[in-house]
Design a protein around this motif. Structure first.
Motif, PDB file in Angstrom:
ATOM      1  N   PRO A 108      -4.554  -3.761   2.934  1.00 59.88           N
ATOM      2  CA  PRO A 108      -3.300  -3.063   3.231  1.00 59.88           C
ATOM      3  C   PRO A 108      -3.173  -2.607   4.681  1.00 59.88           C
ATOM      4  N   CYS A 109      -4.282  -2.552   5.399  1.00 58.92           N
ATOM      5  CA  CYS A 109      -4.208  -2.189   6.817  1.00 58.92           C
ATOM      6  C   CYS A 109      -3.996  -3.408   7.703  1.00 58.92           C
ATOM      7  N   GLN A 110      -3.977  -4.585   7.117  1.00 60.90           N
ATOM      8  CA  GLN A 110      -3.748  -5.804   7.876  1.00 60.90           C
ATOM      9  C   GLN A 110      -2.460  -6.519   7.450  1.00 60.90           C
ATOM     10  N   ILE A 111      -2.037  -6.313   6.205  1.00 65.01           N
ATOM     11  CA  ILE A 111      -0.819  -6.925   5.683  1.00 65.01           C
ATOM     12  C   ILE A 111       0.201  -5.820   5.437  1.00 65.01           C
ATOM     13  N   ARG A 112       1.419  -6.020   5.903  1.00 66.14           N
ATOM     14  CA  ARG A 112       2.463  -5.006   5.759  1.00 66.14           C
ATOM     15  C   ARG A 112       3.112  -5.107   4.379  1.00 66.14           C
ATOM     16  N   TYR A 113       2.723  -4.217   3.477  1.00 67.95           N
ATOM     17  CA  TYR A 113       3.330  -4.218   2.153  1.00 67.95           C
ATOM     18  C   TYR A 113       4.624  -3.414   2.173  1.00 67.95           C
ATOM     19  N   ASP A 114       5.682  -4.012   1.638  1.00 65.38           N
ATOM     20  CA  ASP A 114       6.985  -3.360   1.632  1.00 65.38           C
ATOM     21  C   ASP A 114       7.075  -2.253   0.587  1.00 65.38           C
ATOM     22  N   ILE A 115       6.406  -2.468  -0.542  1.00 62.74           N
ATOM     23  CA  ILE A 115       6.476  -1.495  -1.632  1.00 62.74           C
ATOM     24  C   ILE A 115       5.066  -1.241  -2.155  1.00 62.74           C
ATOM     25  N   ILE A 116       4.725   0.028  -2.310  1.00 64.12           N
ATOM     26  CA  ILE A 116       3.435   0.427  -2.874  1.00 64.12           C
ATOM     27  C   ILE A 116       3.711   1.091  -4.212  1.00 64.12           C
ATOM     28  N   GLY A 117       3.368   0.388  -5.290  1.00 63.55           N
ATOM     29  CA  GLY A 117       3.507   0.963  -6.619  1.00 63.55           C
ATOM     30  C   GLY A 117       2.216   1.652  -7.022  1.00 63.55           C
ATOM     31  N   LYS A 118       2.314   2.549  -7.991  1.00 62.09           N
ATOM     32  CA  LYS A 118       1.133   3.258  -8.479  1.00 62.09           C
ATOM     33  C   LYS A 118       1.086   3.188 -10.001  1.00 62.09           C
ATOM     34  N   LEU A 119      -0.121   3.082 -10.533  1.00 59.63           N
ATOM     35  CA  LEU A 119      -0.277   3.008 -11.977  1.00 59.63           C
ATOM     36  C   LEU A 119       0.231   4.285 -12.640  1.00 59.63           C
ATOM     37  N   GLU A 120       0.105   5.399 -11.938  1.00 62.75           N
ATOM     38  CA  GLU A 120       0.545   6.677 -12.492  1.00 62.75           C
ATOM     39  C   GLU A 120       2.056   6.716 -12.712  1.00 62.75           C
ATOM     40  N   THR A 121       2.788   5.878 -12.011  1.00 61.56           N
ATOM     41  CA  THR A 121       4.249   5.789 -12.180  1.00 61.56           C
ATOM     42  C   THR A 121       4.624   4.327 -12.415  1.00 61.56           C
ATOM     43  N   PHE A 122       3.834   3.659 -13.236  1.00 60.88           N
ATOM     44  CA  PHE A 122       3.919   2.201 -13.358  1.00 60.88           C
ATOM     45  C   PHE A 122       5.286   1.715 -13.845  1.00 60.88           C
ATOM     46  N   ARG A 123       5.819   2.333 -14.884  1.00 62.09           N
ATOM     47  CA  ARG A 123       7.093   1.885 -15.432  1.00 62.09           C
ATOM     48  C   ARG A 123       8.202   2.001 -14.389  1.00 62.09           C
ATOM     49  N   ASN A 124       8.328   3.168 -13.785  1.00 59.50           N
ATOM     50  CA  ASN A 124       9.401   3.381 -12.811  1.00 59.50           C
ATOM     51  C   ASN A 124       9.248   2.473 -11.591  1.00 59.50           C
ATOM     52  N   ASP A 125       8.030   2.298 -11.145  1.00 57.23           N
ATOM     53  CA  ASP A 125       7.803   1.444  -9.977  1.00 57.23           C
ATOM     54  C   ASP A 125       8.083  -0.019 -10.301  1.00 57.23           C
ATOM     55  N   THR A 126       7.728  -0.432 -11.511  1.00 56.81           N
ATOM     56  CA  THR A 126       8.007  -1.807 -11.928  1.00 56.81           C
ATOM     57  C   THR A 126       9.515  -2.069 -11.955  1.00 56.81           C
ATOM     58  N   LEU A 127      10.271  -1.144 -12.536  1.00 58.98           N
ATOM     59  CA  LEU A 127      11.725  -1.300 -12.590  1.00 58.98           C
ATOM     60  C   LEU A 127      12.332  -1.285 -11.190  1.00 58.98           C
ATOM     61  N   TYR A 128      11.795  -0.457 -10.323  1.00 58.69           N
ATOM     62  CA  TYR A 128      12.286  -0.384  -8.939  1.00 58.69           C
ATOM     63  C   TYR A 128      12.082  -1.719  -8.230  1.00 58.69           C
ATOM     64  N   ILE A 129      10.895  -2.281  -8.373  1.00 61.21           N
ATOM     65  CA  ILE A 129      10.578  -3.552  -7.709  1.00 61.21           C
ATOM     66  C   ILE A 129      11.445  -4.683  -8.264  1.00 61.21           C
ATOM     67  N   LEU A 130      11.592  -4.745  -9.573  1.00 58.85           N
ATOM     68  CA  LEU A 130      12.433  -5.777 -10.172  1.00 58.85           C
ATOM     69  C   LEU A 130      13.868  -5.673  -9.659  1.00 58.85           C
ATOM     70  N   ASP A 131      14.338  -4.444  -9.503  1.00 59.94           N
ATOM     71  CA  ASP A 131      15.688  -4.233  -8.992  1.00 59.94           C
ATOM     72  C   ASP A 131      15.812  -4.713  -7.553  1.00 59.94           C
ATOM     73  N   LYS A 132      14.841  -4.393  -6.733  1.00 63.25           N
ATOM     74  CA  LYS A 132      14.891  -4.777  -5.325  1.00 63.25           C
ATOM     75  C   LYS A 132      14.753  -6.287  -5.147  1.00 63.25           C
ATOM     76  N   LEU A 133      14.070  -6.922  -6.072  1.00 63.80           N
ATOM     77  CA  LEU A 133      13.910  -8.379  -6.005  1.00 63.80           C
ATOM     78  C   LEU A 133      15.068  -9.126  -6.672  1.00 63.80           C
ATOM     79  N   GLY A 134      15.978  -8.378  -7.299  1.00 65.13           N
ATOM     80  CA  GLY A 134      17.093  -9.003  -7.983  1.00 65.13           C
ATOM     81  C   GLY A 134      16.694  -9.691  -9.275  1.00 65.13           C
TER      82      GLY A 134
END
Length: 443
Positions: A264-290
């Motif tokens: 992660p210090c060499q590749i620029r990740y646009d979105i960082i999801g966390k297991l603690e908020t897995f459902r919400n982060d998954t839905l967010y990513i799916l939305d952003k990816l269309g």
């Protein structure tokens, strides 16, 4: 070489700090890139005008004219804070926070979907099986919308990685894809790896990891334990893990820190999801990816728990003939039961139903044991109460660790904690509980 590609990206990462990581992903501006000539591209918003935000109110005020009132500004702020945390930790550490995973290993973790222009870095014990199911669906390989329709044992495969992609092409893909990663509290991930691969029945890991641990970290082991590796304690596991990381030997990807897998210090990740908020982060990513219309969930929490039960039963019965060479099958089923209690899927108040029937488990069918787990799950009460099992199990496990060894472990896990915003010295783990009675790991 991939190293040179990642180093180049890392230099841009540092050089374009304000340009890249001060923009929320959803604003729709094209992010800073580097042209073939090496010049930083000009942005539609000048970088010096984009400050760092420490408070949500500041973020809301600054971006209100861009995001509009209808946008979920609070949600965007969460992801910006995660990117900021990563950036702060990585600044000046690009050549330190790399780890010992090989370049080839990093490439195999970067799953690419060119049609939808995203790259996902998969890390064991952080929802990677679930996301591989999603990728199978959006790629068209699976004709379903619900990832839980795909059994866990069928989720691995039929995804494309960067393993065989040329390095110049990797550079282009990294620059032109939405990149995301999921991370997890490091101490909890380590315990999860132990529970899944060594405490609960897993003849493959028992043989190659458990046997090694018993031989090198147990005084006077029995021949049976050396051969099977089936009875590794959590304390022995931590001794092994610290040694493997300190001396770079006999490492296993289910346990090694997250930053080593995905750089992660060499590749620029646009979105960082966390297991603690897995459902919400998954839905967010799916939305952003269309891709939200391609995936359907009914009851995410309940479905994920039933899926975990089904997966555990599938695995233990698939390995039954090798497992019984090392322990009675009844004990193996008990460990599965305990595993589900540790994960907060079953209530700790519901006992293993076969303890008094010595011969029953020897003939217990997969369907019968599966039904026993599902019935127990239905009687386990509110999920919020059951989830306390996870913290209680975490406390119980780490109480076995010598304070000096715990400090060595902290050193190993500190990069993940700093990069992803976790406490490197969780009070519930470093506190002493003199009256604690073992339950989860007592057989």
């Amino acid at each position: 070489m991939l190293k040179s590609v990642l180093t180049t990206v890392a230099l841009r990462y540092s050089a374009t700090r304000s340009q890249y990581y001060r923009y929320p992903f959803s604003i729709g501006l094209h992010f800073v890139g580097v042209t073939k000539s090496g010049d930083v591209e000009k942005e539609r918003m000048k970088p010096e005008r984009v400050p760092k935000f420490s408070k949500l109110s500041e973020f809301q005020k600054y971006f209100s004219t861009i995001l509009g009132e209808s946008r979920d500004v609070e949600k965007e702020f969460v992801y910006q804070k995660r990117r900021d945390q990563l950036l702060e930790a990585c600044m000046g550490n690009e050549n330190t926070y790399i780890g010992n995973n090989t370049e080839a290993d990093v490439k195999t973790r970067l799953i690419v979907d060119r049609a939808h222009q995203f790259i996902y870095c998969a890390i064991e014990k952080i929802g990677s099986t679930f996301w591989k199911r999603i990728i199978q669906i959006v790629s068209g390989y699976r004709k379903t919308k619900n990832p839980f329709d795909i059994r866990g044992i069928e989720a691995h495969g039929h995804v494309k990685t960067l393993q065989k992609i040329s390095f110049d092409r990797i550079h282009v893909l990294l620059e032109n894809s939405t990149k995301f990663i999921f991370v997890r509290e490091p101490y909890a991930r380590l315990l999860s790896g132990y529970v899944d691969k060594l405490f609960s029945p897993n003849s493959l890991y028992w043989k190659y990891v458990g046997g090694y641990i018993v031989r090198h970290f147990r005084a006077k082991p029995t021949n049976h334990s050396v051969k099977c590796g089936h009875d590794v304690t959590f304390s022995e596991f931590i001794d092994y893990f610290v040694d493997s990381m300190s001396y770079n030997r006999h490492r296993n990807n289910h346990f090694t820190p997250s930053y080593e897998h995905c750089r992660p210090c060499q590749i620029r990740y646009d979105i960082i999801g966390k297991l603690e908020t897995f459902r919400n982060d998954t839905l967010y990513i799916l939305d952003k990816l269309g891709l939200k219309s391609l995936i359907r969930f009914t009851d995410f929490s309940k479905d994920s728990e039933i899926d975990a039960l089904t997966d555990a039963v599938d695995n233990i019965y698939a390995m039954r003939h090798t497992v019984v060479k090392c322990m009675p099958f009844k004990e193996a089923l008990l460990r599965i039961w305990k595993k589900m209690q540790i994960r907060g899927i079953l209530s700790r108040d519901i006992p293993f139903p076969y303890s008094q029937r010595k011969s029953a488990s020897a003939f217990l069918s997969l369907a019968d044991f599966s039904q026993s787990l599902i019935d127990a799950h239905a009687r386990s009460g509110p999920r919020e109460k059951r989830l306390k099992n996870r913290e209680d199990a975490l406390i119980e496990a780490f109480q076995q660790i010598d304070p000096q060894q715990l400090q060595k472990l902290k050193t190993v896990l500190e990069p993940d904690c700093k990069i992803f915003g976790y406490n490197s010295e969780p009070p519930q783990i470093f506190k002493t509980y003199p009256n604690l009675k073992p339950f989860f790991f007592s057989l």
